[in-house]
Design an enzyme around this catalytic site. Sequence first.
Site, mmCIF file in Angstrom:
data_model
loop_
_atom_site.group_PDB
_atom_site.id
_atom_site.type_symbol
_atom_site.label_atom_id
_atom_site.label_comp_id
_atom_site.label_asym_id
_atom_site.label_seq_id
_atom_site.Cartn_x
_atom_site.Cartn_y
_atom_site.Cartn_z
ATOM 1 N N ASP A 174 0.493 -1.334 0.039
ATOM 2 C CA ASP A 174 0.184 -0.150 0.355
ATOM 3 C C ASP A 174 0.781 1.923 -0.142
ATOM 4 O OD1 ASP A 174 -2.456 1.241 0.365
ATOM 5 O OD2 ASP A 174 -2.887 0.359 1.655
ATOM 6 N N GLU A 205 -0.102 -0.314 -5.469
ATOM 7 C CA GLU A 205 -1.071 1.179 -5.491
ATOM 8 C C GLU A 205 -0.295 1.871 -6.131
ATOM 9 O OE1 GLU A 205 -4.081 1.139 -2.489
ATOM 10 O OE2 GLU A 205 -3.953 -0.414 -2.210
ATOM 11 N N TRP A 206 0.711 1.700 -7.089
ATOM 12 C CA TRP A 206 2.065 3.279 -6.530
ATOM 13 C C TRP A 206 0.854 4.093 -7.599
ATOM 14 C CZ3 TRP A 206 7.056 1.543 -9.675
ATOM 15 C CH2 TRP A 206 7.478 2.636 -9.865
ATOM 16 N N PRO A 207 0.369 3.703 -9.037
ATOM 17 C CA PRO A 207 -0.451 5.263 -9.494
ATOM 18 C C PRO A 207 -1.237 5.797 -8.866
ATOM 19 C CG PRO A 207 -0.590 2.491 -10.632
ATOM 20 C CD PRO A 207 0.806 2.588 -9.614
ATOM 21 N N TYR A 243 -1.797 6.727 -5.873
ATOM 22 C CA TYR A 243 -1.155 7.426 -4.960
ATOM 23 C C TYR A 243 0.044 9.128 -6.166
ATOM 24 C CZ TYR A 243 -2.676 4.960 -1.135
ATOM 25 O OH TYR A 243 -2.959 4.030 -0.150
ATOM 26 N N ASP A 291 -10.916 3.015 -3.618
ATOM 27 C CA ASP A 291 -11.600 1.228 -3.057
ATOM 28 C C ASP A 291 -12.410 1.312 -3.518
ATOM 29 O OD1 ASP A 291 -8.903 2.115 -1.486
ATOM 30 O OD2 ASP A 291 -9.142 1.730 0.357
#
Length: 435
Positions: free
Chosen positions: A164, A197-199, A201, A225
């Site tokens: 995350d 979940e890189w892109p 954030y 989410d």
Amino acid sequence: MGTAVGSWRGATLAWVLVLLAGAEALENGLARTPTMGWLHWERFLCSTNCAREPHSCISEQLFMQMADLMVSDGWKDVGYEYVCIDDCWMSLTRDDQDRLQPDPERFPSGIRKLADYVHSKGLKLGIYADVGNKTCAGFPGSYGYYDLDAQTFANWGVDLLKFDGCNYGTQNQLAEGYRNMSLALNKTGRSIVYSCEWPLYMRPMQKPNYTEIKHYCNHWRNFADIYDAWNSVKNTLEWTALHQDSIVDVAGPGGWNDPDMLVIGNFGLSWDQQLTQMALWAIMAAPLLMSNDLRHISPQAKWLLQNKDVIAINQDPLGKQGYRISKDNNFELWERPLSGGAYAVAVLNRQEIGGPQIFSFSTSFLGNGLACNPACSIQQILPTSEDWGLHNWVSVLNVEVNPTGTVLLKVVVIGEFPDENPVMNINKKPSPDIL
Ligand code: GLA
């Protein structure tokens, strides 16, 4: 003039070469088709009070029960393989050697034992950590500990890491963190699917570089989410369609866009909306990570989640993600190229008033005119399995779809008309049986 055409040709050639080269996937040999399994978050959240909620708190018991059911109730047989822990499994502090440790009351046997148990069932175990100082729910983050945490997970026998991006610090730290954890996992020598979940954030500050993301991650979340609600599923689909020009082509074996968990079998979606989620997650080549309670799931939801024809579309070896080809006020038409020149086609009725509506379209819309040229056979996959017979390149399909529901088809091209010269089912109007 000559020069202009020449340079245009040069630019086009350069683009063709770029497109042919494609995005290089994270070469850990994993996720050659979208990951399938179960993930606790949407259904069980951060329930840590086992005295109060013994059956739904985040504990080793929960994951062992899910593993048992994945085998005994046929989930494993149709491809669901990863039993995944999300946030809230940790103790609030690291151990005296700085290693992450599970909450001792909820995971008294430890993660190694849980992994052994899951493996003994022929399944794989997923775990969760965070690139920043703390996880989203406030447990210890991996910042400054990437190598140690990767090694700890490998020692425990973990097979997937959901990483995350809460509390990440600067943009640079976010990107460095995702890269470093990928390298750290690789260094352990253990096969660990890396779910990012890189892109999601990154996007508020900077446009994600998907070529780079695919180089480091096996799948990546782009959007908010998922909730157990039609609005959430609808928004996820809309976001995906609006960004399809930048996200669809990068997906392929080894790296997938992740529109988040399947919430089928819970409380918030009507039957038609559950059909829509399953059909469109197959079209989007999405990881199929269910978040539901396998101990209490209706036969209908189970039938849908275990539908082999839909799963085959999701897992198609060509590994191309589908896209929306048209949208009017009520209807959306999506397609996904499949191996062997076939196409999956989804007709979604977004109208939230009235009854079933008919959408008519020509087969020439599909596959840039090639999906049914000169002929094709069409199989309805959802809501029920039905043979729509043979069609040709000018057939008009009249598809009846319930409000917020989807009809999913598989179109298989036929190179030549069969010898017996069959009657073509032009203007077929199917009437799907309700389950
Ligand atoms: C974020 C993620 C969710 C879930 C929670 C856990 O919101 O996007 O999928 O992992 O954190 O805290």
